[in-house]
Scaffold this motif. Structure first.
Motif, short mmCIF file in Angstrom:
data_model
loop_
_atom_site.label_atom_id
_atom_site.label_comp_id
_atom_site.label_asym_id
_atom_site.label_seq_id
_atom_site.Cartn_x
_atom_site.Cartn_y
_atom_site.Cartn_z
N LYS A 482 16.71 -10.50 -8.36
CA LYS A 482 17.80 -9.77 -8.99
C LYS A 482 17.53 -8.26 -8.91
O LYS A 482 16.40 -7.81 -9.10
CB LYS A 482 17.94 -10.17 -10.46
N TYR A 483 18.62 -7.49 -8.68
CA TYR A 483 18.49 -6.04 -8.63
C TYR A 483 19.87 -5.42 -8.81
O TYR A 483 20.90 -6.02 -8.53
CB TYR A 483 17.88 -5.58 -7.30
N GLY A 484 19.88 -4.19 -9.35
CA GLY A 484 21.11 -3.46 -9.53
C GLY A 484 21.69 -3.01 -8.22
O GLY A 484 21.05 -3.10 -7.16
N PRO A 485 22.94 -2.50 -8.25
CA PRO A 485 23.58 -2.05 -7.00
C PRO A 485 22.73 -1.02 -6.28
O PRO A 485 22.23 -0.07 -6.89
CB PRO A 485 24.90 -1.45 -7.48
N GLN A 486 22.58 -1.22 -5.02
CA GLN A 486 21.86 -0.27 -4.19
C GLN A 486 22.88 0.72 -3.62
O GLN A 486 23.87 1.03 -4.25
CB GLN A 486 21.10 -1.01 -3.09
N THR A 487 22.67 1.22 -2.45
CA THR A 487 23.61 2.18 -1.84
C THR A 487 24.99 1.55 -1.68
O THR A 487 25.13 0.47 -1.13
CB THR A 487 23.09 2.61 -0.46
N SER A 488 26.02 2.24 -2.23
CA SER A 488 27.40 1.77 -2.11
C SER A 488 28.05 2.39 -0.89
O SER A 488 27.74 3.52 -0.51
CB SER A 488 28.20 2.13 -3.37
N THR A 489 29.00 1.67 -0.29
CA THR A 489 29.67 2.14 0.92
C THR A 489 31.18 2.12 0.72
O THR A 489 31.73 1.13 0.24
CB THR A 489 29.31 1.24 2.12
N LEU A 490 31.89 3.28 1.07
CA LEU A 490 33.35 3.38 1.04
C LEU A 490 33.81 3.54 2.53
O LEU A 490 33.35 4.44 3.23
CB LEU A 490 33.78 4.58 0.20
N SER A 491 34.91 2.83 2.88
CA SER A 491 35.64 2.96 4.13
C SER A 491 37.12 3.04 3.82
O SER A 491 37.58 2.43 2.85
CB SER A 491 35.39 1.75 5.02
N VAL A 492 37.71 3.75 4.56
CA VAL A 492 39.16 3.97 4.33
C VAL A 492 39.91 3.33 5.49
O VAL A 492 39.58 3.57 6.65
CB VAL A 492 39.54 5.47 4.27
N SER A 493 40.98 2.60 5.19
CA SER A 493 41.80 1.99 6.24
C SER A 493 43.29 2.24 5.94
O SER A 493 43.77 1.91 4.85
CB SER A 493 41.54 0.48 6.30
N PRO A 494 44.05 2.84 6.87
CA PRO A 494 43.57 3.29 8.18
C PRO A 494 42.75 4.56 8.06
O PRO A 494 42.95 5.35 7.14
CB PRO A 494 44.85 3.53 8.97
N SER A 495 41.84 4.74 9.00
CA SER A 495 41.02 5.93 8.99
C SER A 495 41.79 7.09 9.62
O SER A 495 42.85 6.90 10.21
CB SER A 495 39.72 5.67 9.75
N GLY A 496 41.26 8.25 9.48
CA GLY A 496 41.91 9.43 10.05
C GLY A 496 42.85 10.08 9.04
O GLY A 496 42.70 9.95 7.83
N GLU A 497 43.90 10.76 9.57
CA GLU A 497 44.83 11.52 8.73
C GLU A 497 45.75 10.58 7.95
O GLU A 497 46.31 9.63 8.49
CB GLU A 497 45.67 12.44 9.62
N ILE A 498 45.85 10.81 6.64
CA ILE A 498 46.69 9.99 5.77
C ILE A 498 48.04 10.69 5.63
O ILE A 498 48.12 11.81 5.13
CB ILE A 498 46.05 9.78 4.39
N VAL A 499 49.12 10.01 6.07
CA VAL A 499 50.44 10.64 6.13
C VAL A 499 51.26 10.24 4.90
O VAL A 499 51.21 9.09 4.44
CB VAL A 499 51.17 10.21 7.42
N GLU A 500 52.01 11.22 4.38
CA GLU A 500 52.87 10.98 3.23
C GLU A 500 53.84 9.84 3.52
O GLU A 500 54.39 9.73 4.61
CB GLU A 500 53.65 12.27 2.90
N GLY A 501 54.01 8.98 2.53
CA GLY A 501 54.91 7.86 2.65
C GLY A 501 54.27 6.59 3.18
O GLY A 501 54.84 5.51 3.11
N SER A 502 53.00 6.69 3.72
CA SER A 502 52.32 5.51 4.25
C SER A 502 51.49 4.86 3.14
O SER A 502 51.55 5.26 1.98
CB SER A 502 51.41 5.91 5.42
N SER A 503 50.70 3.84 3.52
CA SER A 503 49.82 3.14 2.59
C SER A 503 48.38 3.30 3.05
O SER A 503 48.11 3.49 4.23
CB SER A 503 50.17 1.65 2.52
N VAL A 504 47.44 3.19 2.11
CA VAL A 504 46.03 3.29 2.43
C VAL A 504 45.27 2.26 1.59
O VAL A 504 45.64 1.96 0.46
CB VAL A 504 45.49 4.71 2.16
N THR A 505 44.21 1.68 2.19
CA THR A 505 43.37 0.70 1.50
C THR A 505 41.96 1.24 1.41
O THR A 505 41.36 1.60 2.43
CB THR A 505 43.36 -0.64 2.25
N LEU A 506 41.45 1.31 0.20
CA LEU A 506 40.08 1.76 -0.05
C LEU A 506 39.23 0.54 -0.37
O LEU A 506 39.59 -0.27 -1.23
CB LEU A 506 40.03 2.76 -1.20
#
Length: 717
Positions: A482-506
């Motif tokens: 057992k161990y606490g959370p180690q290094t956390s990782t974030l990715s964004v989909s879609p990657s790149g420029e986020i355009v107004e009116g679109s959707s994003v998943t974190l």
């Protein structure tokens, strides 16, 4: 002679010691040994460690002695029926001694030591081995002539051996049990018929030749059934001999030496206080005497002899008797692995050989009819087996029973210490092997110890135990770190420029045990935005821009990770904004340009005069009404009011410009169907070819002042 010397003296009777030979790492200190029938012999060897033979990972798997082959494989002497109950191994790390009791003439053979290692093809036999001859010494008599009296005979006696003897040995001769004091191998003398004769090699007095009579078998002599006997403390023992007497016996008894090996007196044991109430002398048949000692103690270890007296003769006490050794009970079952499976042998350091009776047990039940020291039935690894000898029962032998214990039990924290122990109940001792999820980890150790356990150590562990009776596998034990959370990782989909009116998943992920729970926050906002590993934002707007962070948390700790989200305008808005900006910029530039042109026009090219009033007509050049408008005015008899406008142009303007002016009417008449309030005026400009800054003088007027006549309806204000 001390008891130790006596005990060791009867074991080995080496009549020939030659240069030891070494082959494939095996060394024999003696290559030829002679021993007397019924005696005990020990054959020694030493061998090199496996690491000096091949490499450091080489280990011995099996070591044994053999004399013959079966199905092209050497037969371990302990499993050979010819040696049942008479063979023992006393082996150290790099040496092994073979001990054979109650020697028989059939035991004469070449004995070789063999070891097997864990390496492919790692089977070695020490050559040429040790040659054992079981005959010992014999007295040979060659009769020469008979004495004048019937009672004596001249004859030559020779101490003969079928074994090679040491160079220039010395001999001891015995006459009716007494030392004659002769040391030659042979001698000639006259012999009386009632005497018996025996010989021995000096230094090996424990192994004399059998006594022989000069005339047939009718002479005074004593022959011991056993040269040596072993017995357990608390048990009983019978020591026997046969005797011949030439005359009537007046007395006979058994006596012994003391614990230091010295004879103090020849005392009848039945009268010795040390043996009081524990000694009997049995004579079930004529010429045979048996000494029985009960409730044996270690003090009873001694050499025992028989003595008788006649009217003119007393049997001498120089010739050795029977040596008794009293030990603790050590009955055990030996398991010998052979090509046909395991073989069970009931063994002990003290066996009475052919006279021994054994009892076998299978899973605590006595097996009827099994009295041999070698178990002859089928050996089932699911059962346990034991044997009994002389009333003493051995511990049971059985295949391993194995389990795994974890300390501490339950969940284990990362970086803590934890041990796994393979607990084995087995006899004979078992070999350990550790596995992690079917992958071999370690052999030969009962414990796996993790001093600082890591998440990579998590998994399913088990051990196996194997002995000569079978192999057993333990249940699987789960090590869950057992161990606490180690290094956390974030990715964004879609990657790149986020355009107004679109959707994003974190998406947030973290290495944690137990699995982490996830909560999403936006910077400078107290309440969480979402929970769960995935956070989806739809219909993005500029106000969604900012820093977001994910908090991974379990019972052992928490950890945050942050990312920046920037929302940009859509392509059509960008284009519209760009177009509007361009139009505005163009208008501004045009206004500035026109303003600058206007200023330059008024200040640099001309100075216009005052405008005439409404009642005067200035001739500034031909000004024309359109024909239709003039005719309309005359037909109506109306006089149009004239309005004059003063216009100043640059001199490079075009020649003629027509303007259409609409004047809003104030009344609704039928004449409105006509072109009311609209007149065309012809304005003549100076020729564009005129050079800038000059005036046209053909009509005597200032060319920069031009006027247009505008027809205005009367009702127009």
């Amino acid at each position: 002679m001390s008891l130790t010397a006596v005990a060791s003296g009867f074991v080995v009777f080496v009549l020939s010691v030659v240069q030891g030979q070494r082959d494939r790492g095996v060394f024999y200190p003696h290559t030829h040994i002679c021993a007397s029938k019924g005696s005990t012999v020990e054959i020694h060897c030493s061998y090199r460690s496996p690491s000096t033979i091949n490499d450091a990972d080489t280990t011995f798997v099996k070591t044994f002695w053999f004399t013959r082959f079966s199905d092209n494989e050497p037969v371990d002497l302990r499993a050979d029926s010819e040696y049942s109950g008479r063979v023992q191994y006393h082996c150290g790390e790099n040496d092994c001694t073979l001990r054979i009791t109650d020697l028989r003439e059939s035991d004469s053979a070449d004995y070789k030591f063999r070891f097997i290692t864990n390496q492919p093809g790692g089977k070695y036999t020490g050559e040429p081995g040790v040659t054992l001859s079981v005959t010992g010494l014999q007295v040979k008599m060659s009769e020469s002539e008979r004495c004048k009296t019937y009672a004596c005979t001249w004859s030559r006696l020779t101490c003969h051996s079928s074994c090679p003897l040491p160079d220039h040995p010395s001999y001891i001769w015995y006459e009716s049990g007494k030392n004659m004091g002769k040391d030659a191998r042979s001698f000639k003398t006259y012999f009386y018929g009632e005497n018996s004769y025996a010989c021995a090699v000096k230094g090996h007095e424990d192994f004399p030749s059998p006594s022989v009579c000069v005339h047939g078998s009718s002479c005074n002599r004593v022959t011991y059934t056993d040269r040596s006997i072993c017995a357990f403390k608390g048990s009983s023992v019978d020591i026997s001999c046969t005797y011949n007497n030439y005359e009537s016996i007046k007395s006979k008894f058994w006596f012994s030496n003391d614990q230091q090996g010295y004879y103090t007196r020849h005392v009848d044991l039945r009268k010795d206080s040390q043996y009081s109430g524990r000694v009997q002398v049995l004579e079930a048949e004529r010429g045979r005497s048996t000494l029985r000692i009960t409730d044996l103690t270690e003090r009873d270890s001694a050499e025992y002899r028989f003595k008788f007296k006649t009217q003119r003769f007393e049997w001498g006490s120089s010739l050795r008797g029977t040596t008794l050794t009293v030990t603790d009970p050590d009955v055990q079952v030996q398991v010998i692995w052979t090509s046909t499976g395991p073989t069970l042998i009931c063994s002990s350091s003290c066996l009475l050989s052919a006279r021994s009776s054994f009892v076998w047990y299978k899973s605590e039940k006595e097996i009827q009819g099994e009295t041999s020291p070698s178990f002859r039935g089928h050996v089932d690894p699911e059962d346990s087996y034991s044997c009994a000898y002389e009333g003493y029962r051995s511990p049971a032998v059985y295949a391993p029973k194995v389990s795994v214990l974890m300390n501490p039990s339950g969940d284990v924290m990362k970086d803590s210490s934890v041990s796994l122990t393979c607990s084995i109940d087995a006899n004979p001792a078992a070999k350990y092997t550790w596995y992690k999820e079917n992958q071999l980890l370690l052999s030969g150790e009962p414990q796996l110890v993790f001093t600082s356990v890591q998440s990579s150590n998590s998994g399913e562990y088990y051990c196996t135990a194997e002995n000569e009776l079978g192999k057993t596998t333990s249940e699987h034990v789960s090590l869950n770190v057992k161990y606490g959370p180690q290094t956390s990782t974030l990715s964004v989909s879609p990657s790149g420029e986020i355009v107004e009116g679109s959707s994003v998943t974190l998406t947030c992920s973290s290495d944690a045990n137990p699995a982490a729970n996830y909560t999403w926050y936006k910077e400078n906002e107290d309440s969480p935005k979402a929970s769960g590993q995935i956070f989806t934002i739809t219909d993005l707007r500029p106000e969604h821009s900012g820093n977001y962070y994910c908090e991974a948390q379990n019972t052992r700790g928490r950890r945050n990770s942050t990312l920046n989200l920037t929302v940009v305008a859509g392509a059509w808005k960008s284009a519209a904004a760009g177009s509007i900006t361009a139009v505005l910029l163009a208008l501004i530039l045009l206004a500035v340009f026109l303003w600058i042109r206007r200023e330059n026009s008024f200040t640099q090219q001309c100075k216009c005069g005052e405008r005439p009033d409404n009642r005067e007509q200035l001739n500034v050049g031909p000004v024309y009404d359109t024909p239709s408008s003039a005719a309309q005015r005359q037909a109506a008899g109306q006089q149009d009011d004239l309005h004059y406008a003063s216009i100043c142009f640059s001199q490079n303007q075009g020649d003629v410009v027509y303007s259409k002016v609409r004047v809003h009417p104030q009344r609704e008449t039928e004449e409105e169907e006509e072109e009311d309030g609209v007149e065309y005026s012809a304005v003549r400009f100076n020729n564009a070819s005129s050079a800038p800054g000059t005036r046209r003088q053909e009509d005597g007027n200032d060319s920069c002042a031009l006027y247009s006549t505008v027809n205005k309806n009367k009702n127009t204000p």
